[in-house]
Design an enzyme around this catalytic site. Structure first.
Site, PDB file in Angstrom:
ATOM      1  N   ASP A 264       0.830  -1.199   0.000  1.00 57.02           N
ATOM      2  CA  ASP A 264       0.000   0.000   0.000  1.00 57.02           C
ATOM      3  C   ASP A 264       0.871   1.258   0.000  1.00 57.02           C
ATOM      4  O   ASP A 264       2.071   1.193   0.233  1.00 57.02           O
ATOM      5  CB  ASP A 264      -1.038  -0.036   1.133  1.00 57.02           C
ATOM      6  CG  ASP A 264      -0.431   0.123   2.512  1.00 57.02           C
ATOM      7  OD1 ASP A 264       0.257   1.121   2.752  1.00 57.02           O
ATOM      8  OD2 ASP A 264      -0.676  -0.765   3.365  1.00 57.02           O
TER       9      ASP A 264
HETATM   10  N1  URA Z   1      -0.077  -5.313   4.842  1.00 59.11           N
HETATM   11  C1  URA Z   1      -0.395  -4.012   4.839  1.00 59.11           C
HETATM   12  O1  URA Z   1      -1.093  -3.544   5.716  1.00 59.11           O
HETATM   13  N2  URA Z   1       0.080  -3.252   3.853  1.00 59.11           N
HETATM   14  C2  URA Z   1       0.864  -3.723   2.859  1.00 59.11           C
HETATM   15  O2  URA Z   1       1.291  -2.969   1.975  1.00 59.11           O
HETATM   16  C3  URA Z   1       1.184  -5.079   2.881  1.00 59.11           C
HETATM   17  C4  URA Z   1       0.691  -5.857   3.878  1.00 59.11           C
END
Ligand code: URA
Length: 262
Positions: A130
């Site tokens: 993310d």
């Molecule tokens: N978990 C998350 O919260 N974000 C990511 O980017 C990957 C795993």
């Protein structure tokens, strides 16, 4: 954040740079494979394009699957020539915060593609981090690799380091390991380790075997903590190592083979 540095043991793959040479042999290949290599479509979709009569080789419509093409043949789909993206490329990027894991973003935000635009091949991210997460992100132009790595059957462990506000106790850490409910479904067994705690924050290393949306953040939310910093350190035995933030490197052949196997 110096206290994030973790020294890992020897059970991880070596991560020295690997640059493949330009020594691939030119040879005849099946038309559907050629189209897949050109990133026109998956092999199966390419077969349909062929049997639908949409593909020409040197000006002639070819509908026979398995027809071979050689370097120098002119292949067209729907009247437009297609070109082979010669080399399959497998890279890892140390993604910084602030970049979206997508090929193009509707909201015009920076994307991870900007960090690999010195690679001529058209790449695609394998899985997603993310926008607020740092760390190991794989990219490739190989559809087979993409499918194999993301297939749930081949799911490799993923290791994250999270800094959370608050310091969880032993029971809360165990809860993460046994599984917590996120989006109405329990997470599968995980490994969680409190690495250090200071100034009311804790550094926790979490190893999960799934890839659900924002999973790590949601798992911590489920036990009452907010993630203030998150980075992915490893996918299976392939580790980020000391790759600088915002930089990429090629995977070595052992890493590619390892990630592709079930
Ligand atoms: N978990 C998350 O919260 N974000 C990511 O980017 C990957 C795993």
């Amino acid at each position: 954040m110096v206290f994030l540095k973790t020294d890992r043991g020897g059970d991880y793959m070596r991560s020295e740079n690997y640059k493949s040479g330009n020594d691939e042999k030119s040879e005849e290949i099946r038309l559907q494979k050629y189209l897949a290599q050109c990133n026109v479509a998956s092999r199966r979709a390419a077969e349909k394009m062929i049997t639908d009569g949409r593909v020409r080789v040197n000006g002639d419509v070819v509908t026979v699957l398995g027809t071979k093409v050689s370097p120098g043949d002119i292949v067209e789909v729907d009247g437009s020539p297609v070109y082979e993206e010669k080399k399959k490329v497998y890279i890892m990027l140390n993604k910084p915060v602030g970049y979206v894991t997508t090929v193009s973003d509707d909201e015009d935000r920076s994307t991870v593609m900007e960090l690999v635009d010195d690679i001529p091949q058209r790449l695609y991210p394998v899985g997603r981090l993310d926008i607020n997460t740092e760390g190991l992100l794989l990219l490739t132009n190989d559809g087979d690799f993409m499918q194999k790595v993301t297939h749930p059957r081949n799911e490799k462990k993923k290791i994250y380091q999270a800094v959370i506000s608050g310091i969880p106790d032993h029971y809360e850490i165990e809860k993460l390991e046994r599984g917590v409910y996120i989006d109405g479904r329990k997470t599968s067994p995980a490994k969680a380790e409190l690495i250090s705690a200071q100034d009311g924050k804790a550094l926790v290393e979490l190893t999960i075997h799934e890839g659900r949306n924002r999973q790590v953040r949601k798992m911590f939310e489920a036990i009452g903590y907010r993630v203030v910093y998150l980075r992915r350190l490893a996918v299976g035995n392939v580790i980020l190592g000391n790759l600088p933030l915002g930089k990429w490197r090629r995977l070595n052949p052992n890493e590619v083979a390892y990630l592709m196997k079930g």
